[in-house]
Design a protein around this motif. Structure first.
Motif, PDB file in Angstrom:
ATOM      1  N   VAL A 171       0.762  -1.180   0.090  1.00 18.53           N
ATOM      2  CA  VAL A 171      -0.141  -0.108   0.130  1.00 18.53           C
ATOM      3  C   VAL A 171       0.787   1.219   0.035  1.00 18.53           C
ATOM      4  N   LEU A 172       0.423   2.264  -0.760  1.00 20.35           N
ATOM      5  CA  LEU A 172       1.000   3.450  -0.867  1.00 20.35           C
ATOM      6  C   LEU A 172       0.102   4.668  -0.745  1.00 20.35           C
ATOM      7  N   PHE A 173       0.519   5.478   0.236  1.00 11.02           N
ATOM      8  CA  PHE A 173      -0.452   6.814   0.305  1.00 11.02           C
ATOM      9  C   PHE A 173       0.437   7.927  -0.095  1.00 11.02           C
ATOM     10  N   THR A 174      -0.358   8.511  -1.032  1.00 10.68           N
ATOM     11  CA  THR A 174       0.642   9.720  -1.612  1.00 10.68           C
ATOM     12  C   THR A 174       0.317  11.049  -1.355  1.00 10.68           C
ATOM     13  N   GLY A 175      -0.748  11.260  -0.412  1.00 11.64           N
ATOM     14  CA  GLY A 175      -1.169  12.588  -0.249  1.00 11.64           C
ATOM     15  C   GLY A 175      -1.858  13.215  -1.669  1.00 11.64           C
ATOM     16  N   ASP A 176      -1.081  14.672  -1.758  1.00 12.55           N
ATOM     17  CA  ASP A 176      -1.536  15.324  -3.082  1.00 12.55           C
ATOM     18  C   ASP A 176      -0.384  15.408  -4.246  1.00 12.55           C
ATOM     19  N   THR A 177       0.567  14.670  -3.996  1.00 12.10           N
ATOM     20  CA  THR A 177       1.498  14.506  -4.950  1.00 12.10           C
ATOM     21  C   THR A 177       1.126  13.784  -5.972  1.00 12.10           C
ATOM     22  N   ILE A 178       0.006  12.945  -6.006  1.00 11.38           N
ATOM     23  CA  ILE A 178      -0.360  12.543  -7.133  1.00 11.38           C
ATOM     24  C   ILE A 178      -2.017  12.255  -6.921  1.00 11.38           C
ATOM     25  N   ALA A 179      -2.636  12.591  -7.965  1.00 14.79           N
ATOM     26  CA  ALA A 179      -3.920  12.551  -7.973  1.00 14.79           C
ATOM     27  C   ALA A 179      -4.638  11.406  -9.114  1.00 14.79           C
ATOM     28  N   ASN A 180      -6.042  11.013  -9.016  1.00 15.33           N
ATOM     29  CA  ASN A 180      -6.534  10.255  -9.758  1.00 15.33           C
ATOM     30  C   ASN A 180      -7.829  10.614 -10.232  1.00 15.33           C
ATOM     31  N   GLU A 182     -10.104  11.834 -13.064  1.00 15.19           N
ATOM     32  CA  GLU A 182     -10.200  11.493 -14.487  1.00 15.19           C
ATOM     33  C   GLU A 182      -8.955  10.404 -14.947  1.00 15.19           C
ATOM     34  N   GLN A 183      -7.742  10.817 -14.447  1.00 16.79           N
ATOM     35  CA  GLN A 183      -6.731  10.245 -14.921  1.00 16.79           C
ATOM     36  C   GLN A 183      -5.459  10.076 -13.830  1.00 16.79           C
ATOM     37  N   LEU A 184      -4.437   9.163 -13.729  1.00 17.52           N
ATOM     38  CA  LEU A 184      -3.456   9.384 -12.704  1.00 17.52           C
ATOM     39  C   LEU A 184      -2.656  10.370 -13.446  1.00 17.52           C
ATOM     40  N   MET A 185      -2.246  11.508 -12.559  1.00 20.42           N
ATOM     41  CA  MET A 185      -1.483  12.562 -12.673  1.00 20.42           C
ATOM     42  C   MET A 185      -0.587  13.089 -11.525  1.00 20.42           C
ATOM     43  N   PRO A 186       0.148  13.991 -11.663  1.00 15.96           N
ATOM     44  CA  PRO A 186       0.851  14.406 -10.654  1.00 15.96           C
ATOM     45  C   PRO A 186      -0.187  15.654 -10.126  1.00 15.96           C
ATOM     46  N   VAL A 188      -1.881  18.784  -8.135  1.00 23.65           N
ATOM     47  CA  VAL A 188      -2.004  20.378  -8.889  1.00 23.65           C
ATOM     48  C   VAL A 188      -2.055  21.141  -7.591  1.00 23.65           C
ATOM     49  N   PHE A 189      -1.927  22.657  -7.745  1.00 19.32           N
ATOM     50  CA  PHE A 189      -1.907  23.463  -7.003  1.00 19.32           C
ATOM     51  C   PHE A 189      -0.370  23.394  -6.059  1.00 19.32           C
ATOM     52  N   ASN A 190       0.622  23.394  -6.618  1.00 19.67           N
ATOM     53  CA  ASN A 190       2.066  22.858  -5.910  1.00 19.67           C
ATOM     54  C   ASN A 190       3.058  24.290  -5.712  1.00 19.67           C
ATOM     55  N   VAL A 191       3.773  24.258  -4.992  1.00 26.67           N
ATOM     56  CA  VAL A 191       4.824  25.320  -4.658  1.00 26.67           C
ATOM     57  C   VAL A 191       5.945  25.128  -5.627  1.00 26.67           C
ATOM     58  N   ASP A 192       6.112  23.767  -6.113  1.00 31.74           N
ATOM     59  CA  ASP A 192       7.123  23.441  -7.077  1.00 31.74           C
ATOM     60  C   ASP A 192       6.675  22.329  -8.143  1.00 31.74           C
ATOM     61  N   ARG A 193       6.329  22.908  -9.295  1.00 28.65           N
ATOM     62  CA  ARG A 193       5.698  21.782 -10.161  1.00 28.65           C
ATOM     63  C   ARG A 193       6.642  20.899 -10.624  1.00 28.65           C
ATOM     64  N   GLN A 194       8.116  21.080 -10.891  1.00 26.61           N
ATOM     65  CA  GLN A 194       8.987  20.196 -11.231  1.00 26.61           C
ATOM     66  C   GLN A 194       9.002  19.298 -10.110  1.00 26.61           C
ATOM     67  N   GLY A 195       9.263  19.901  -8.770  1.00 25.53           N
ATOM     68  CA  GLY A 195       9.156  18.980  -7.449  1.00 25.53           C
ATOM     69  C   GLY A 195       8.174  18.034  -7.417  1.00 25.53           C
ATOM     70  N   VAL A 196       7.031  18.083  -7.789  1.00 23.14           N
ATOM     71  CA  VAL A 196       5.785  17.198  -7.645  1.00 23.14           C
ATOM     72  C   VAL A 196       6.101  16.235  -8.769  1.00 23.14           C
ATOM     73  N   ILE A 197       6.447  16.548 -10.106  1.00 23.87           N
ATOM     74  CA  ILE A 197       6.614  15.546 -10.991  1.00 23.87           C
ATOM     75  C   ILE A 197       7.674  14.471 -10.653  1.00 23.87           C
ATOM     76  N   ASN A 198       8.762  15.119 -10.114  1.00 23.05           N
ATOM     77  CA  ASN A 198       9.822  14.445  -9.522  1.00 23.05           C
ATOM     78  C   ASN A 198       9.299  13.556  -8.465  1.00 23.05           C
ATOM     79  N   ALA A 199       8.573  13.872  -7.446  1.00 24.07           N
ATOM     80  CA  ALA A 199       7.649  13.103  -6.392  1.00 24.07           C
ATOM     81  C   ALA A 199       6.859  11.835  -7.090  1.00 24.07           C
ATOM     82  N   PHE A 200       6.098  12.479  -8.116  1.00 18.55           N
ATOM     83  CA  PHE A 200       5.447  11.398  -8.873  1.00 18.55           C
ATOM     84  C   PHE A 200       6.480   9.907  -9.386  1.00 18.55           C
TER      85      PHE A 200
END
Length: 235
Positions: A171-180, A182-186, A188-200
């Protein structure tokens, strides 16, 4: 608030905005929560726990994946009612305690109307009460929940965002770094967009992930790791 079974030992609590999770820990070790929902929802959460057979004093831990009010809003009231300890990422702890203001997100142009819509839905929500953080956690920290729960530091959505990985149960709990949504995606509403892509990408690289639970959108039950890696390959 709506309660939805994810697995035989995990339930999702759906709020008007966002969601949290409650876990029945193995070996009669009590219960835990991942995130705590909007302000003003402590009583519905306690009612949901009671409906699952959990007494208030059996809630051991409330792990906050990040500092936004739809995840921390009822944490202080729940901790006071149950005696549960509150854990959060070190870089978000001061915000959760009410010592510093929440840093605003850096919005992409396409996020602006979505942000405005979400904020309109929260206009009547009371501000979150400052919440003590009993333990600040970071990369490599572990929790003993009858099985090991590993903290993964995944900054980007907020500076102190964390994920929680339970390899034995997959099991993995992602918080808001990943959303589902309509589709799986990084997220939104981030302090660092590239950072959340790296987190994904970081979370997609984890082994032993069969079920993924997100802060927004339906959990993926079965094959979650493969689904995350398929999306990560295109980021």
């Amino acid at each position: 608030m709506r309660t939805v079974e994810v697995t035989p030992d995990i339930w999702m609590l759906q709020f008007p905005v966002g969601q949290a999770y409650v876990l029945r820990l193995p070996g009669a070790n009590g219960w835990a929560m991942v995130d705590a929902g909007l302000p003003g929802h402590a009583e519905p959460v306690l009612d949901a726990l009671a409906g699952l057979g959990a007494r208030p004093e059996e809630l051991r831990d409330i792990v906050l994946t990040h500092s936004h009010l739809d995840h921390t809003g009822s944490a202080a009231a729940l901790a006071a009612a149950t005696g549960a300890r509150v854990l959060a990422g070190a870089a978000d702890a001061a915000v959760i305690r009410g010592e510093v203001p929440e840093p605003p997100p850096v919005l992409e142009d396409w996020e602006v109307p979505l942000w405005e819509s979400v904020q309109a839905g929260l206009v009547d929500a009371p501000p979150p009460a400052p919440c003590p953080v009993d333990r600040e956690v970071g990369e490599g920290d572990t929790l003993d929940w009858g099985e090991e729960a590993r903290v993964v530091h995944v900054p980007g959505h907020t500076a102190g965002s964390i994920a929680l990985h339970l390899p034995a149960s997959g099991v993995l709990f992602t918080g808001d770094t990943i959303a589902n949504v309509e589709q799986l995606m990084p997220g939104v509403f981030n302090v660092d967009r590239q950072g959340v892509i790296n987190a994904f990408r970081r979370q997609a690289s984890l082994s032993d992930v069969d079920t993924a639970c997100f802060g927004h959108g339906a959990p993926v039950v079965g094959g979650a790791g493969e689904a995350l890696r398929a999306v990560a390959a295109g980021l």
